[in-house]
Enzyme design. Structure first.
Site, PDB file in Angstrom:
ATOM      1  N   SER A 180      -5.165   6.677 -14.782  1.00 25.91           N
ATOM      2  CA  SER A 180      -4.007   7.660 -14.909  1.00 25.91           C
ATOM      3  C   SER A 180      -4.786   9.431 -15.776  1.00 25.91           C
ATOM      4  O   SER A 180      -3.827   8.926 -16.939  1.00 25.91           O
ATOM      5  CB  SER A 180      -2.540   7.921 -14.654  1.00 25.91           C
ATOM      6  OG  SER A 180      -1.415   8.615 -14.724  1.00 25.91           O
ATOM      7  N   TYR A 187       5.290   5.024 -18.464  1.00 22.61           N
ATOM      8  CA  TYR A 187       4.537   5.014 -17.272  1.00 22.61           C
ATOM      9  C   TYR A 187       2.514   5.732 -18.344  1.00 22.61           C
ATOM     10  O   TYR A 187       2.446   5.375 -18.104  1.00 22.61           O
ATOM     11  CB  TYR A 187       4.321   6.532 -15.914  1.00 22.61           C
ATOM     12  CG  TYR A 187       3.501   6.115 -15.507  1.00 22.61           C
ATOM     13  CD1 TYR A 187       3.287   5.147 -14.838  1.00 22.61           C
ATOM     14  CD2 TYR A 187       2.618   7.553 -15.377  1.00 22.61           C
ATOM     15  CE1 TYR A 187       1.904   5.189 -13.537  1.00 22.61           C
ATOM     16  CE2 TYR A 187       1.699   7.863 -14.460  1.00 22.61           C
ATOM     17  CZ  TYR A 187       1.075   6.204 -13.424  1.00 22.61           C
ATOM     18  OH  TYR A 187       0.431   6.514 -13.332  1.00 22.61           O
TER      19      TYR A 187
END
Length: 278
Positions: free
Chosen positions: A153, A166
């Site tokens: 990501s 995350y």
């Protein structure tokens, strides 16, 4: 994929399409990558938690003339990664291409993050890719060829307030990929992380909620195209091990969107929902 000393020469990445295992294949990026790999000729083992959706992806692959083996498993469960690889090998043959696309996200500031959410995100986003890589690497090294592709990501490349477990887990999995790359590059095995920005999936905020046009945001097929491009590089060529793929428009920047999404949910008093790629 042929190793640098393989019979096919250094100008071709593969002698034949490798058997692929795609984790998180029942929707979003994982499903798009699985379909793309099958269209390229790979037999694909599809791993995910949601059996019905997984079967739909498998049926779409078969309808297009491809080979798919759906494996309904929660990879976060003890022993599940090893079980997934063993089932793929038994059903399709040795895994020559591993794609780790399963993901979990719960946005929160560090002091607001519950331990169970932290543990789940690190388990799904970091430990599962480690366990899957550990299962397939010995065979890849012995055969002198293989690919490990992790879907990271853009948030893992930046410090984004509120990204919590995350952001930490994605940053860590980027480093894991770098380690796998360095430890195995001389054995004909390549590892790369594709780190996309804002992609329109069930894990992401809806563009309309943040005043961003839908067409400004990436779609799963953009990431699948990137993976396919990487696989087509000649064996003598190394790309990455971190490849970022971002929307062109600054208003669709992932970090800013994540911060605005967290601010919006707090203002509404709903709190950010936990989400997980199946």
């Amino acid at each position: 994929m042929e190793s640098n000393t393989g019979a096919a020469g250094a100008d071709r990445p593969f002698a034949d399409p490798p058997v692929a295992l795609v984790a998180g294949a029942s929707s979003g990026i994982g499903a798009a990558v699985a379909r793309r790999l099958a269209a390229r000729g790979s037999a694909v083992a599809l791993v995910g938690r949601r059996e019905a959706e997984l079967k739909e992806v498998a049926e779409s692959v078969r309808a297009a003339g491809g080979t798919a083996l759906p494996l309904a498993l929660d990879l976060a469960e003890p022993g599940a990664p090893a079980e997934a690889v063993a089932a793929a090998v038994a059903g399709l043959g040795p895994v020559g291409l591993l794609v780790c696309s399963a993901g979990a996200i719960r946005l929160a500031a560090v002091h607001e993050t519950e331990e169970r959410h932290w543990e789940r995100q690190l388990r799904v986003n970091l430990t599962v890719p480690f366990l899957l890589a550990r299962e397939v690497l010995p065979g890849m090294r012995e055969r002198g060829c293989g690919w490990i592709v992790t879907i990271g990501s853009g948030v893992g490349c930046e410090v984004v307030p509120g990204s919590g477990g995350y952001g930490v887990s994605k940053h860590a999995v980027h480093r894991l990929t770098e380690l796998v790359h360095e430890e195995n590059r001389d054995f004909g095995v390549r590892a790369v992380t594709v780190a996309p920005g804002w992609v329109s999936t069930r894990l992401a905020a809806r563009p309309s909620d943040l005043g961003v046009p839908e067409e400004d945001v990436l779609v799963p097929e953009d990431v699948a195209d990137t993976v396919a491009w990487l696989l087509d590089r000649p064996a003598r060529m190394s790309v990455g091990p971190l490849v970022r793929v971002e929307p062109s428009a600054s208003r669709a920047a992932a970090g800013d969107a994540m911060t605005r999404h967290l601010t919006r949910t707090r203002a509404e008093g709903t709190g950010p929902a936990a989400k997980e790629a199946p």
